[in-house]
Design a protein around this motif. Structure first.
Motif, PDB file in Angstrom:
ATOM      1  N   ALA A 242      -1.199  17.273  -4.899  1.00  0.00           N
ATOM      2  CA  ALA A 242      -0.826  17.392  -6.551  1.00  0.00           C
ATOM      3  C   ALA A 242       0.100  16.659  -7.089  1.00  0.00           C
ATOM      4  O   ALA A 242      -0.352  15.446  -8.113  1.00  0.00           O
ATOM      5  N   THR A 243       1.126  15.212  -5.963  1.00  0.00           N
ATOM      6  CA  THR A 243       1.214  13.998  -6.452  1.00  0.00           C
ATOM      7  C   THR A 243       0.680  12.856  -6.167  1.00  0.00           C
ATOM      8  O   THR A 243       0.239  12.061  -6.618  1.00  0.00           O
ATOM      9  N   PHE A 244      -0.569  12.994  -5.092  1.00  0.00           N
ATOM     10  CA  PHE A 244      -1.878  11.983  -4.990  1.00  0.00           C
ATOM     11  C   PHE A 244      -2.369  12.803  -6.781  1.00  0.00           C
ATOM     12  O   PHE A 244      -2.965  11.601  -6.929  1.00  0.00           O
TER      13      PHE A 244
ATOM     14  N   VAL B 225       0.676  -1.064  -0.239  1.00  0.00           N
ATOM     15  CA  VAL B 225      -0.269  -0.161   0.105  1.00  0.00           C
ATOM     16  C   VAL B 225       1.200   1.614   0.518  1.00  0.00           C
ATOM     17  O   VAL B 225       1.780   1.342   0.960  1.00  0.00           O
ATOM     18  N   GLN B 226       0.672   1.980  -0.775  1.00  0.00           N
ATOM     19  CA  GLN B 226       1.637   2.854  -1.097  1.00  0.00           C
ATOM     20  C   GLN B 226       0.461   4.323  -0.179  1.00  0.00           C
ATOM     21  O   GLN B 226      -0.591   5.026  -0.205  1.00  0.00           O
ATOM     22  N   VAL B 227       1.246   4.814   0.967  1.00  0.00           N
ATOM     23  CA  VAL B 227       0.832   6.046   1.392  1.00  0.00           C
ATOM     24  C   VAL B 227       1.220   7.166   0.878  1.00  0.00           C
ATOM     25  O   VAL B 227       2.742   7.457   0.739  1.00  0.00           O
ATOM     26  N   ILE B 228       0.283   8.938   0.886  1.00  0.00           N
ATOM     27  CA  ILE B 228       0.861   9.846   0.567  1.00  0.00           C
ATOM     28  C   ILE B 228       0.389  11.047   1.264  1.00  0.00           C
ATOM     29  O   ILE B 228      -0.725  10.848   1.947  1.00  0.00           O
ATOM     30  N   PHE B 229       1.272  11.983   2.469  1.00  0.00           N
ATOM     31  CA  PHE B 229       1.411  12.870   2.937  1.00  0.00           C
ATOM     32  C   PHE B 229       2.434  13.249   2.782  1.00  0.00           C
ATOM     33  O   PHE B 229       3.521  13.159   2.837  1.00  0.00           O
ATOM     34  N   PRO B 230       2.449  14.523   3.365  1.00  0.00           N
ATOM     35  CA  PRO B 230       3.716  15.562   3.309  1.00  0.00           C
ATOM     36  C   PRO B 230       5.077  15.185   4.579  1.00  0.00           C
ATOM     37  O   PRO B 230       4.589  14.383   5.420  1.00  0.00           O
ATOM     38  N   ASN B 231       6.171  16.246   4.480  1.00  0.00           N
ATOM     39  CA  ASN B 231       6.999  16.159   5.161  1.00  0.00           C
ATOM     40  C   ASN B 231       6.385  15.812   7.358  1.00  0.00           C
ATOM     41  O   ASN B 231       6.256  17.095   6.722  1.00  0.00           O
ATOM     42  N   PRO B 232       7.066  15.751   8.316  1.00  0.00           N
ATOM     43  CA  PRO B 232       5.802  15.723   9.453  1.00  0.00           C
ATOM     44  C   PRO B 232       7.064  17.023   9.721  1.00  0.00           C
ATOM     45  O   PRO B 232       6.595  17.947  10.621  1.00  0.00           O
TER      46      PRO B 232
ATOM     47  N   GLY C  48       0.692   6.537  -5.531  1.00  0.00           N
ATOM     48  CA  GLY C  48      -0.093   6.151  -4.115  1.00  0.00           C
ATOM     49  C   GLY C  48      -1.284   5.675  -4.269  1.00  0.00           C
ATOM     50  O   GLY C  48      -2.347   5.896  -5.346  1.00  0.00           O
ATOM     51  N   ASP C  49      -1.743   4.631  -3.166  1.00  0.00           N
ATOM     52  CA  ASP C  49      -3.281   4.935  -2.852  1.00  0.00           C
ATOM     53  C   ASP C  49      -4.009   5.349  -2.008  1.00  0.00           C
ATOM     54  O   ASP C  49      -5.250   5.293  -2.309  1.00  0.00           O
TER      55      ASP C  49
END
Lengths: 331, 277
Positions: free
Chosen positions: A198-200, A140-147, A206-207
């Motif tokens: 935008a990436t997603f 599973v590919q997860v997308i979120f920004p850099n914390p 990502g999923d």
């Protein structure tokens, strides 16, 4: 053109004398709130006109909320701030620009609306992602920004952590293990929330995208063709959107009254309805019921209850060498 | 295009092949690095039709950004010209202690990242900065308003005019000016009749470069702008903002405007050249 140029120059240089019966305030806000306040401001302007007979213009400035706080400290003449991080208003309070008891100045700890990290998945939810557990699965590919750079992603980190604590009866080691697995599934860490979107959505990577629920609704609408689906996890962290009058500036400019009225307005039924329509959760139960479809049930925990407040989170999790650094292996 | 053919003895067949290969490479690179991206901007801007394009350009915030960017360019240009000529003249015609140092200082903005310029101005003129309290007491607003944007733009564009004019002045020497002086010309006459005509191309070129840079500056301006919509957003900032707001057509429309301004500047330069020649 020439007169316009001169007027604008004069305005820019701060030479123009204020026109009677005309108020102007500057709302300095976080990055993705533009559409929201563009919708709210005319409603307030009309109300203010009816109440006082004065017209008001509300200027907007949007950017990363820490950058905005910095600009205000250096002189950006904000009358009010509407941020997405409590710590950024605390910085202004430390700088003497905002009253130090700012959290008591407005209801609900000065937070007229709130949100939570939620998911957005591809059409038909092919990977069957329903809750935080599913994010730690292989493949599973997860997308979120850099914390490290994004407050939005810090909430995601805390929510995943809080979920794991809840599930493992408060076992810190198990929670860290879980969060580590989720982080290992992230192919790219963008700088901020909009870049991750935008990436997603644009680049199709990502999923699942994790961002504020208020944002997932907007993205699903914006990319209607892609038929993205919103998913609300079983548990998440309450993200406050705090507001404050920048007392020092407002008193200087004589806008204290209209500034306070503007923030009070955010708690009024009209404003709360606009907020709820844009997928922001509000405390008013009647309005929440009106927009029930926007707000699936979720168990919300607070940073105070689970992590003992922002100071402690900062020290234990986000400081150099903190817990975040130990789970954030693929940065 | 006829390639300049060197004498046969000097140009064996392989060399000519290499020549065409190099030309082809240069053309391909130019195409893919410069021409295609620029055309793509226009194509994306117009992808949803002329009406949508016009509507995006005429959006009040974008219109204001165009105006602000033009205003910044118009204010900075004369300052750059005067200071640039003065500095070049001083360095080319006189020897004085600190001459080398002055030259280095003039060139400094070339080697300093614009973001540093922005942060410096923030630290100097900011509320918590060195001059902040005095400025606040006098109610003078520099940061987060037009003056701040103009100042950082001046910093960034400062070297262009002097840098273009100086080598020419040094190469030409001062004989013509001295001749004018012996014939009884006044200082202003010498400047207008002798110095200025001699350096006009370099001056024009420097002005074009400085203007192009002033119009396109992003980093330094982004620090001191405060990003107040419809007030302190220059065109480059507005483009980034529209792009981040997921308004791709708006962003490309604004970008094509910026490209257009750059093209207009270039065309103006060509026209002036043609006329003066």
């Amino acid at each position: 053109m020439k007169t316009r140029l001169t007027t604008a120059l004069a305005l820019a240089l701060g030479l123009a004398s204020p026109v009677a019966a005309q108020d102007a305030i500057l709302n300095v806000s976080y990055d993705i709130a533009r559409e929201l306040f563009a919708e709210l401001n005319p409603v307030f302007a009309q109300k203010w006109q009816e109440q006082t007979g004065r017209s008001v213009t509300i200027d907007q400035s949007h950017g990363g909320s820490s950058k905005q706080a910095r600009a205000i400290l250096e002189g950006l003449p904000a009358d009010v701030v509407t941020f997405n991080q409590v710590t950024d208003i605390d910085v202004l309070a430390e700088g003497g620009l905002v009253d130090e008891n700012w959290r008591e100045a407005f209801p609900n700890q000065a937070s007229p609306y709130y949100s939570l990290p939620a998911f957005l998945v591809r059409e038909g939810n092919p990977k069957n992602i329903d809750d935080w557990d599913d994010l730690a699965q292989d493949g599973v590919q997860v997308i979120f920004p850099n914390p490290k750079t994004s407050g939005n992603a810090r909430y995601t980190y805390l929510a995943a952590y809080a979920y794991a604590l809840d599930k493992n009866n408060g076992d810190q080691a198990a929670a860290q293990d879980f969060v580590k697995k989720v982080f290992a599934n992230v192919p790219v860490f963008d700088q901020g929330g909009r870049a991750a979107t935008a990436t997603f959505a644009e680049r199709g990577i990502g999923d699942v995208l994790i961002t504020f629920e208020a944002e997932t609704g907007g993205i699903a609408r914006q990319y209607a063709d892609a038929k993205l689906e919103r998913v609300t996890p079983s548990l998440s962290v309450l993200a406050e959107f705090p507001v404050a009058v920048v007392t020092e500036n407002a008193e200087d400019k004589g806008t204290a009254e209209v500034s306070k009225a503007y923030l009070d307005f955010l708690y009024s039924p009209e404003a709360q309805r606009v907020l709820a329509r844009n997928f922001n959760r509000v405390h008013d139960e009647g309005i929440t019921a009106e927009f029930a479809a926007n707000f699936p049930d979720v168990k919300l925990v607070t940073v105070e209850d689970v992590f003992g407040g922002w100071d402690k989170v900062q020290e234990e999790h986000f400081a150099e060498g903190g817990i975040l650094d130990t789970v954030f292996v693929n940065q | 295009m006829t390639p300049v053919t060197p004498p046969a003895a000097l140009a064996p067949r392989q060399d000519r092949k290499a020549q065409w290969l190099l030309i082809g490479l240069a053309v391909a690179l130019t195409l893919f690095i410069v021409v295609v991206p620029l055309l793509y901007i226009l194509w994306r801007a117009l992808s949803e039709g002329l009406a949508v394009f016009a509507q995006n350009i005429l959006a009040p915030d974008t219109l204001h950004a165009i105006w602000l960017t033009s205003a910044v360019a118009i204010v900075t240009l004369p300052v750059n010209l005067c200071v640039g000529i003065a500095a070049a003249w001083l360095i080319a015609r006189f020897t004085f202690p600190g001459r080398k140092a002055l030259l280095t200082i003039i060139e400094l903005p070339f080697s300093i990242s614009p973001i540093i310029a922005g942060v410096c101005y923030l630290l100097l003129y900011g509320r918590q900065g060195l001059l902040g309290p005095a400025l606040a007491a006098a109610d003078i607003k520099i940061l987060f308003a037009l003056p701040g944007i103009v100042l950082v733009t001046l910093f960034v564009t400062g070297p262009f005019v002097a840098r273009e004019v100086l080598p020419l002045m040094q190469a030409q020497g001062s004989e013509q000016e001295q001749a004018a002086l012996t014939l009884g010309a006044s200082g202003w006459q010498i400047f207008r009749r002798v110095t200025l005509p001699n350096i006009r191309w370099a001056l024009l070129y420097g002005a074009v470069l400085a203007t192009a840079r002033a119009v396109g500056e992003f980093g330094a301006v982004s620090v001191v702008s405060g990003a107040i919509r419809g007030q302190t957003m220059t065109l480059p900032l507005q483009i980034e903002l529209l792009f981040n707001d997921l308004n791709v057509v708006g962003a490309f429309a604004a970008a094509s405007t910026l490209t257009l301004i750059a093209l207009v500047v270039l065309v103006l330069k060509t026209l002036i050249e043609a006329r003066t020649r």
